[in-house]
Design a protein around this motif. Sequence first.
Motif, mmCIF file in Angstrom:
data_model
loop_
_atom_site.group_PDB
_atom_site.id
_atom_site.type_symbol
_atom_site.label_atom_id
_atom_site.label_comp_id
_atom_site.label_asym_id
_atom_site.label_seq_id
_atom_site.Cartn_x
_atom_site.Cartn_y
_atom_site.Cartn_z
ATOM 1 N N GLY A 1 0.970 -1.228 0.039
ATOM 2 C CA GLY A 1 0.009 -0.028 -0.057
ATOM 3 C C GLY A 1 0.846 1.218 0.197
ATOM 4 N N SER A 2 0.240 2.339 0.230
ATOM 5 C CA SER A 2 0.972 3.742 0.055
ATOM 6 C C SER A 2 0.451 4.351 1.375
ATOM 7 C CB SER A 2 0.707 4.329 -1.024
ATOM 8 O OG SER A 2 1.087 5.773 -0.874
ATOM 9 N N ALA A 3 1.339 5.184 2.198
ATOM 10 C CA ALA A 3 1.147 5.768 3.426
ATOM 11 C C ALA A 3 0.541 7.290 3.156
ATOM 12 C CB ALA A 3 2.415 6.152 4.274
ATOM 13 N N ASN A 4 0.836 7.692 1.888
ATOM 14 C CA ASN A 4 0.236 9.009 1.542
ATOM 15 C C ASN A 4 0.231 9.309 -0.064
ATOM 16 O OD1 ASN A 4 -0.507 11.850 2.216
ATOM 17 N ND2 ASN A 4 1.496 12.541 2.080
ATOM 18 N N SER A 5 -0.746 10.113 -0.432
ATOM 19 C CA SER A 5 -0.743 10.817 -1.780
ATOM 20 C C SER A 5 0.181 11.830 -1.514
ATOM 21 C CB SER A 5 -2.022 10.959 -2.282
ATOM 22 O OG SER A 5 -3.022 10.059 -2.397
ATOM 23 N N GLU A 6 1.147 12.197 -2.734
ATOM 24 C CA GLU A 6 2.118 12.937 -2.497
ATOM 25 C C GLU A 6 1.854 14.141 -3.476
ATOM 26 O OE1 GLU A 6 3.992 14.601 -0.828
ATOM 27 O OE2 GLU A 6 5.597 13.342 -0.588
ATOM 28 N N LEU A 7 2.168 15.413 -3.373
ATOM 29 C CA LEU A 7 2.449 16.706 -3.949
ATOM 30 C C LEU A 7 3.702 16.896 -4.076
ATOM 31 C CD1 LEU A 7 1.246 19.011 -5.501
ATOM 32 C CD2 LEU A 7 1.228 20.135 -3.355
ATOM 33 N N TYR A 8 4.373 17.052 -5.131
ATOM 34 C CA TYR A 8 5.823 17.680 -5.311
ATOM 35 C C TYR A 8 5.936 19.099 -5.264
ATOM 36 C CZ TYR A 8 7.619 12.857 -5.529
ATOM 37 O OH TYR A 8 8.018 11.487 -5.150
ATOM 38 N N ILE B 1 -1.198 16.236 -9.454
ATOM 39 C CA ILE B 1 -2.508 16.112 -9.898
ATOM 40 C C ILE B 1 -3.590 17.252 -9.260
ATOM 41 C CG2 ILE B 1 -4.605 14.993 -10.652
ATOM 42 C CD1 ILE B 1 -2.280 14.408 -12.471
ATOM 43 N N SER B 2 -3.324 17.250 -7.699
ATOM 44 C CA SER B 2 -4.157 17.895 -6.767
ATOM 45 C C SER B 2 -3.076 18.963 -6.060
ATOM 46 C CB SER B 2 -4.961 17.194 -6.063
ATOM 47 O OG SER B 2 -4.013 16.146 -5.185
ATOM 48 N N SER B 3 -3.516 19.979 -5.920
ATOM 49 C CA SER B 3 -2.802 21.010 -5.017
ATOM 50 C C SER B 3 -3.019 21.017 -3.321
ATOM 51 C CB SER B 3 -3.095 22.269 -5.442
ATOM 52 O OG SER B 3 -4.420 22.817 -5.021
ATOM 53 N N ALA B 4 -2.195 21.719 -2.571
ATOM 54 C CA ALA B 4 -2.165 21.976 -1.282
ATOM 55 C C ALA B 4 -2.769 23.111 -0.732
ATOM 56 C CB ALA B 4 -0.735 21.801 -0.623
ATOM 57 N N GLU C 1 -2.704 24.978 1.537
ATOM 58 C CA GLU C 1 -1.798 25.969 2.003
ATOM 59 C C GLU C 1 -0.949 26.844 1.066
ATOM 60 O OE1 GLU C 1 1.934 26.132 5.584
ATOM 61 O OE2 GLU C 1 1.043 24.315 5.220
ATOM 62 N N LEU C 2 -0.469 25.925 -0.117
ATOM 63 C CA LEU C 2 0.373 26.623 -1.034
ATOM 64 C C LEU C 2 -0.622 27.328 -2.019
ATOM 65 C CD1 LEU C 2 2.626 23.994 -1.744
ATOM 66 C CD2 LEU C 2 3.086 25.907 -0.475
ATOM 67 N N ASP C 3 -2.064 26.910 -2.030
ATOM 68 C CA ASP C 3 -2.750 27.646 -2.787
ATOM 69 C C ASP C 3 -3.104 29.163 -2.471
ATOM 70 O OD1 ASP C 3 -3.512 25.678 -4.804
ATOM 71 O OD2 ASP C 3 -5.096 24.854 -3.669
ATOM 72 N N LYS C 4 -3.179 29.026 -1.033
ATOM 73 C CA LYS C 4 -3.524 30.340 -0.254
ATOM 74 C C LYS C 4 -2.413 31.484 -0.659
ATOM 75 C CE LYS C 4 -6.167 28.396 3.549
ATOM 76 N NZ LYS C 4 -6.221 27.964 4.935
ATOM 77 N N LEU C 5 -1.009 30.903 -0.783
ATOM 78 C CA LEU C 5 0.007 31.784 -1.012
ATOM 79 C C LEU C 5 0.256 31.913 -2.634
ATOM 80 C CD1 LEU C 5 2.542 30.021 1.355
ATOM 81 C CD2 LEU C 5 1.509 32.126 1.697
ATOM 82 N N LYS C 6 -0.977 31.362 -3.480
ATOM 83 C CA LYS C 6 -0.710 31.652 -4.891
ATOM 84 C C LYS C 6 0.270 31.147 -5.583
ATOM 85 C CE LYS C 6 -3.762 35.769 -4.626
ATOM 86 N NZ LYS C 6 -4.742 35.123 -4.868
ATOM 87 N N VAL C 7 0.937 29.860 -4.997
ATOM 88 C CA VAL C 7 1.684 28.838 -5.743
ATOM 89 C C VAL C 7 1.203 28.357 -6.901
ATOM 90 C CG1 VAL C 7 3.474 27.209 -5.371
ATOM 91 C CG2 VAL C 7 3.042 28.893 -3.324
ATOM 92 N N GLU C 8 1.543 28.449 -8.014
ATOM 93 C CA GLU C 8 1.162 27.862 -9.118
ATOM 94 C C GLU C 8 1.235 26.459 -9.178
ATOM 95 O OE1 GLU C 8 0.946 29.889 -13.027
ATOM 96 O OE2 GLU C 8 2.240 31.567 -12.068
ATOM 97 N N MET C 9 0.225 25.777 -10.098
ATOM 98 C CA MET C 9 0.616 24.394 -10.454
ATOM 99 C C MET C 9 1.184 24.164 -11.872
ATOM 100 S SD MET C 9 -1.164 22.262 -8.041
ATOM 101 C CE MET C 9 -1.334 20.833 -9.045
ATOM 102 N N THR C 10 2.133 23.395 -11.829
ATOM 103 C CA THR C 10 2.863 23.267 -13.279
ATOM 104 C C THR C 10 1.943 22.659 -14.323
ATOM 105 O OG1 THR C 10 3.696 21.219 -12.485
ATOM 106 C CG2 THR C 10 5.463 23.116 -12.330
ATOM 107 N N MET C 11 1.068 21.782 -13.704
ATOM 108 C CA MET C 11 0.060 20.977 -14.668
ATOM 109 C C MET C 11 -0.776 22.159 -15.777
ATOM 110 S SD MET C 11 -0.450 17.945 -15.566
ATOM 111 C CE MET C 11 -1.990 16.674 -15.916
ATOM 112 N N ALA C 12 -1.243 23.206 -14.804
ATOM 113 C CA ALA C 12 -1.856 24.211 -15.377
ATOM 114 C C ALA C 12 -1.379 24.830 -16.753
ATOM 115 C CB ALA C 12 -2.301 25.361 -14.489
ATOM 116 N N ARG C 13 -0.028 24.547 -16.941
ATOM 117 C CA ARG C 13 0.669 25.161 -18.072
ATOM 118 C C ARG C 13 0.896 24.321 -19.254
ATOM 119 N NH1 ARG C 13 3.725 29.577 -17.092
ATOM 120 N NH2 ARG C 13 3.258 30.749 -15.118
ATOM 121 N N ALA C 14 0.104 23.118 -19.058
ATOM 122 C CA ALA C 14 -0.060 22.200 -20.517
ATOM 123 C C ALA C 14 -0.679 22.919 -21.253
ATOM 124 C CB ALA C 14 -0.302 20.884 -19.756
#
Length: 348
Positions: A129-136, A236-239, A241-254
């Motif tokens: 199994g996996s202990a967590n879904s990850e965001l990089y 695929i999904s964001s955090a 805490e980072l959304d509140k700081l307006k940290v962009e998702m690289t996937m949105a640039r595809a």
Amino acid sequence: MSRKALAVAAASICIASGLTAVRADESEAARFYKGKQINIIVGSSPGGGYDLYGRLIGRYIAKYIPGAPRVVVNNMPGAASVVAMQNIYNIAPKDGTVIGAVYPQAIMEPLLGDRGKARYDVSKLNFVGSANSELYVCIVRTDTGVKSLDDFLGKDIVVGASASGGSTHDFPNLLKDVLGAKFKVVSGYPGSNEIALAVEKNEVNGACGMGWSSVASTRPQWVNGSDVKVIAQEGISSASELDKLKVEMTMARAGDDQQRQVMNMFYAPLRFGRPFVMAPNVPDDRVAAIRAAFMASLKDPDLLAEAKKMNIDVEGLDGTEMQKLVTDLFQAPQDVVTKARQIIGARM
């Protein structure tokens, strides 16, 4: 005896037999594990995010394994967990006493990486199994003058990386190929902790493919720091805490469907962001016992309290669902796989 009475008696015998079989299976696993030592092999260097999860689970899983074996955690870094994976697959005992905590990229290596180096068949692994879904995330030194994702992609800076197959190597190269990033990737660091130290020492200007959970727990000052800061989210999904700081998702640039599909080949495995595996040919009852113990440990109140203090997320994914996710990725369209392999420089 009436027919009804005979039917009831027969049913009772069947139920009793079934319960006896279950108890026999449980007691067999308990008899095997009693007095044994289970080794959790972490496929990264000490101090990084994978090490944190491996040791956290190692402290709690034993009480949920029949027979209450002793659990010991060791590190086996190298080639983005491929060294550990090959040890588990080819060398370690196949009796259920060895569990691997590896990078998701080690699972994807036979598909996207060096097929000659990856001397293991992923389809034969037992997924715990996996202990967590990850965001990089991508991080950068503030003295570079980088203030936005556009700046990060457009400046000639240097990012530190591990070997091919590791997220810190493959993710920046993905951004270079798909989004046209101009930074230079310098490989060769053993793991994310050494890369983080290199950024702090100004050996390199930044990095990508850094686990958000480990950054948040080991270097919370980077979230919006004065010396080093998080500049992009990768996944695929964001955090929130980072959304509140307006940290962009690289996937949105595809820019089109093919770019999105190629980026998905790198980002979808983050759903099993902290994977745990066992070797092929482990007896089924022991695999079932370890899987059950793994998921139970992730719900342990003391583990969850400790994880909260460590500022790391826990989101369990069972081995069966993880197997389906891996199978789907290995069945991706060939042109998408070919493009992804070209990005990371895999031998064709």
